[in-house]
Design a protein around this motif. Structure first.
Motif, PDB file in Angstrom:
ATOM      1  N   LEU A  47       0.820  -1.207   0.000  1.00 36.66           N
ATOM      2  CA  LEU A  47       0.000   0.000   0.000  1.00 36.66           C
ATOM      3  C   LEU A  47       0.858   1.263   0.000  1.00 36.66           C
ATOM      4  N   VAL A  49       1.136   3.851   1.825  1.00 35.23           N
ATOM      5  CA  VAL A  49       0.883   4.490   3.121  1.00 35.23           C
ATOM      6  C   VAL A  49       2.157   4.473   3.946  1.00 35.23           C
ATOM      7  N   GLN A  56      -2.394   7.171   8.686  1.00 35.52           N
ATOM      8  CA  GLN A  56      -2.203   6.315   7.513  1.00 35.52           C
ATOM      9  C   GLN A  56      -2.144   4.829   7.892  1.00 35.52           C
ATOM     10  N   VAL A  58      -3.542   1.265   8.386  1.00 36.32           N
ATOM     11  CA  VAL A  58      -4.631   0.485   7.802  1.00 36.32           C
ATOM     12  C   VAL A  58      -4.770  -0.810   8.594  1.00 36.32           C
ATOM     13  N   VAL A 196      -9.616  -1.457  -0.094  1.00 32.53           N
ATOM     14  CA  VAL A 196      -9.931  -0.229  -0.829  1.00 32.53           C
ATOM     15  C   VAL A 196     -10.840   0.672   0.001  1.00 32.53           C
ATOM     16  N   LYS A 199      -9.040   2.861   2.638  1.00 30.82           N
ATOM     17  CA  LYS A 199      -7.996   3.799   2.208  1.00 30.82           C
ATOM     18  C   LYS A 199      -8.014   5.066   3.070  1.00 30.82           C
ATOM     19  N   SER A 203      -3.653   9.204   2.396  1.00 29.30           N
ATOM     20  CA  SER A 203      -2.915   8.498   1.353  1.00 29.30           C
ATOM     21  C   SER A 203      -3.226   9.134  -0.001  1.00 29.30           C
ATOM     22  N   TYR A 207      -3.098   4.071  -4.404  1.00 31.19           N
ATOM     23  CA  TYR A 207      -3.189   3.471  -3.060  1.00 31.19           C
ATOM     24  C   TYR A 207      -2.622   2.060  -3.035  1.00 31.19           C
ATOM     25  N   ILE A 208      -3.114   1.191  -3.917  1.00 32.64           N
ATOM     26  CA  ILE A 208      -2.602  -0.179  -3.985  1.00 32.64           C
ATOM     27  C   ILE A 208      -1.516  -0.239  -5.051  1.00 32.64           C
ATOM     28  N   GLU A 230      -8.141   3.759  -7.591  1.00 31.33           N
ATOM     29  CA  GLU A 230      -9.247   4.711  -7.716  1.00 31.33           C
ATOM     30  C   GLU A 230      -8.909   5.766  -8.746  1.00 31.33           C
TER      31      GLU A 230
END
Length: 230
Positions: A47, A49, A56, A58, A196, A199, A203, A207-208, A230
């Motif tokens: 990720l 992040v 950030q 997750v 997702v 997120k 970030s 993202y991924i 996204e």
């Protein structure tokens, strides 16, 4: 340097230098898994992040539609009035003080611990034993609750919790190589969809960054991460 076996060479040769779709990767993983036991299938998701920053981080839970394929051992640390419902829900071990004493002595032969808010104070001193093993119950993952039966049932049904590591990667077991490719795909899809949704607003950008699927001792298969961007 470890010697690569003939089967490992064959498996590596079947993995092309490209990003596969989830369904393609799931089918390929089954094809290149050659160990004699029922191998775990894992996802590694990088990720974009910085886990060192609180905004950030997750972390979350997801119930895999087809379970993990693993017989999860659950310990319910509960007061006497909650013991019956914990057992009926499928907890493997149920009790309180006797298990606290066992944990203090070093016993950790469980996969998940479910407990109640009123018991958490007693678990605090055991943080050094439970923390490094990922066994400390947490309200955010649903393992500290008054609805003990629901928590135990969900864990038994395939609920897992995940957390981004210091390197920015989320590792999670999403099934077994004995699963149909479709089931592996659907479990992976559920985890990725959940990631997702989680997120962080902090970030920015993609993202991924990457997704890899592998099984025990198999080569990694890259999955096309663009469709989850996204």
């Amino acid at each position: 340097m470890a010697k690569i076996t003939k089967k490992q060479k064959e498996a590596k040769g079947k993995v092309e230098l490209k990003a596969y779709s989830l369904s393609e990767a799931s089918a390929l993983i089954k094809e290149i898994t050659s160990v004699k036991f029922d191998a775990s299938v894992d996802l590694a998701v990088r990720l974009n992040v910085d886990p060192k920053k609180a905004n950030q981080m997750v972390r979350g839970v997801v119930t895999l539609p087809h379970g993990t394929g693993k017989d999860v051992k659950v310990l319910a640390l509960v007061t006497p009035d909650k013991e019956a419902e914990a057992r009926e829900a499928g907890a493997d071990y149920v009790g309180l003080d006797e298990y606290l004493a066992k944990i203090k002595a070093g016993w950790t032969d469980v996969d998940v611990i479910v407990t109640m808010p009123s018991v958490m104070g007693k678990l605090g001193p055991l943080g050094r034993v439970l923390g490094p093993r990922g066994l400390m119950p947490n309200p955010k993952t649903g393992t500290v609750t008054m609805d003990v039966a629901k928590a135990v049932s969900e864990v038994k049904a395939g609920k897992i919790d995940f957390k981004v590591e210091k390197t920015g990667i989320v590792h999670a077991a999403i099934g077994k190589a004995s699963f149909d490719a479709e089931k592996i795909t659907e479990n992976a899809q559920e985890l990725l969809t959940t990631l997702v949704k989680l997120k962080p607003q902090a970030s920015k950008g993609i993202y991924i960054k990457s997704i890899f699927m592998s099984s025990t001792m198999s080569p990694s298969v890259e999955i096309d991460a663009k469709r989850f961007a996204e």
